[in-house]
Design an enzyme around this catalytic site. Structure first.
Site, short mmCIF file in Angstrom:
data_model
loop_
_atom_site.label_atom_id
_atom_site.label_comp_id
_atom_site.label_asym_id
_atom_site.label_seq_id
_atom_site.Cartn_x
_atom_site.Cartn_y
_atom_site.Cartn_z
N SER A 83 0.79 -1.23 0.00
CA SER A 83 0.00 0.00 0.00
C SER A 83 0.82 1.28 0.00
CB SER A 83 -0.93 0.02 1.21
OG SER A 83 -2.10 -0.67 0.89
N LYS A 86 0.42 3.33 -3.00
CA LYS A 86 -0.76 4.18 -3.21
C LYS A 86 -0.39 5.66 -3.16
CE LYS A 86 -3.83 0.67 -1.20
NZ LYS A 86 -4.56 0.24 -0.01
N1 GLU Z 1 -2.16 -5.25 -2.06
C1 GLU Z 1 -2.78 -5.16 -0.78
C2 GLU Z 1 -4.27 -5.40 -0.91
O1 GLU Z 1 -4.89 -4.92 -1.80
C3 GLU Z 1 -2.49 -3.82 -0.20
C4 GLU Z 1 -2.96 -3.69 1.21
C5 GLU Z 1 -1.99 -2.99 2.12
O2 GLU Z 1 -0.79 -2.95 1.89
O3 GLU Z 1 -2.44 -2.46 3.13
O4 GLU Z 1 -4.85 -6.08 -0.13
#
Ligand code: GLU
Length: 324
Positions: A83, A86
């Site tokens: 994440s 993001k």
């Molecule tokens: N790739 C993970 C998901 O979509 C990211 C979640 C995270 O890192 O908090 O579940």
């Protein structure tokens, strides 16, 4: 007059002292103490490839705007950014769309787990913020309208802001997440039913699983966050990545939403804007000063690195500095 000059000199001395502080001993001490926390958390296993990682790893890397680097432990081992990516995609989209992005996604903390579906129905398919999965999927969907080859564009962006051309997707992790993406697919289809996803949901999930699978070390991540430390300008080639105002907004979102339903607690404990990922990485920064990344794969019950959260609380406490 003399008194004022002395005051100014003293103030400059304090600023310089803070900027050139030797963080080596601070992070070594924290590292020594917190290694004993191994075994208290649990590695993410809902993406099977993430469960393959050795849980007993721990690294810290600091990069300052003055060009100093401090590292301890496994700071150069690459791991899955998850994440934390993001922040990169939001920066890329904000750069082009500016405030228009807020038509598609909100900017309030969700108070819910990262992959929750519950708020989406009564909020008509507009996710609370860009750092929960639903919000990140909307951002990725927007990014796909901006770039013909979004996966290449994300890698180019990350390589540029970190000053490292040797950054790649971990294909094994991307594939594993893609094969276990039922919940993210559900979020995608649900938002599409409200008209808030433009592209084919499978294609959005494919780009999203790749961005989450970017493989970076603590050093890479701290360097990649330096443009935010520097109020939007990349310190390596002086490119204005975001305006000062956009950079402020990204930081504010990290402070309020960067740790899912533990965001308030992280702000309370560390007093810094930051972002975590289920790969066990946590990045945080002090504007105008430094970026710090901690990696330790064992997570707490909120999906944030247990040792990472503790490290950052101790760090700002020990150096007596945060954004407050
Ligand atoms: N790739 C993970 C998901 O979509 C990211 C979640 C995270 O890192 O908090 O579940």
């Amino acid at each position: 007059m003399v008194k004022n000059t002395l005051k100014i000199i003293f103030h400059l001395y304090l600023c310089l002292k803070e900027k050139l502080m030797n963080y080596e001993d601070v992070i070594k001490n924290i590292y020594g103490e917190l290694k004993s926390y191994w075994g208290k958390g649990k590695v993410a296993d809902y993406i099977p490839a993430l469960a393959e990682v050795n849980p007993r790893q721990y690294g810290i890397a600091i990069e300052t705007l003055e060009g100093q680097s401090f590292q301890v432990g496994d700071a150069e081992i690459r791991f899955s950014a998850q994440s934390i990516s993001k922040v990169f995609t939001l920066a890329m989209v904000t750069r082009h769309l500016g405030d228009e992005i807020w038509k598609y996604v909100g900017r309030e903390p969700s108070g819910n787990p990262f992959n929750s579906l519950v708020q989406l129905e009564y909020e008509h398919g507009i996710p609370r913020n860009p750092f929960i999965n639903a919000g990140a999927l909307v951002v990725t969907d927007r990014l796909m309208s901006l770039y013909d080859r979004p996966k290449d564009a994300i890698l180019d962006f990350v390589r540029k802001i970190s000053g490292n051309d040797d950054i790649y997707y971990d294909k094994h992790i991307a594939r594993s997440e893609r094969e276990h993406a039922d919940r993210n697919m559900a979020l995608g289809y649900f938002m599409k039913s409200f008209g808030n996803i433009e592209h084919d949901v499978e294609a959005v999930i494919d780009v999203y699983c790749h961005q989450c699978a970017i493989s970076m070390s603590c050093v890479d991540l701290s360097r990649a966050f330096l443009f935010l430390v520097n109020h939007g300008k990349n310190p390596f080639h002086q490119e204005q990545v975001l305006t000062t105002s956009q950079s402020k907004r990204l930081g504010a979102l990290m402070l309020t939403c960067g740790f899912y339903d533990e965001s308030g607690d992280f702000a309370f404990r560390a007093g810094l804007p930051g972002k975590s990922g289920v790969g066990g990485g946590v990045v945080a920064y002090i504007p105008g000063n430094l970026a710090i990344t901690v990696w330790s794969p064992e997570l707490n019950c909120h999906g944030n690195s247990l040792i990472g959260m503790e490290t950052l609380e101790r760090f700002t406490t020990d150096i007596g500095n945060s954004i407050f």
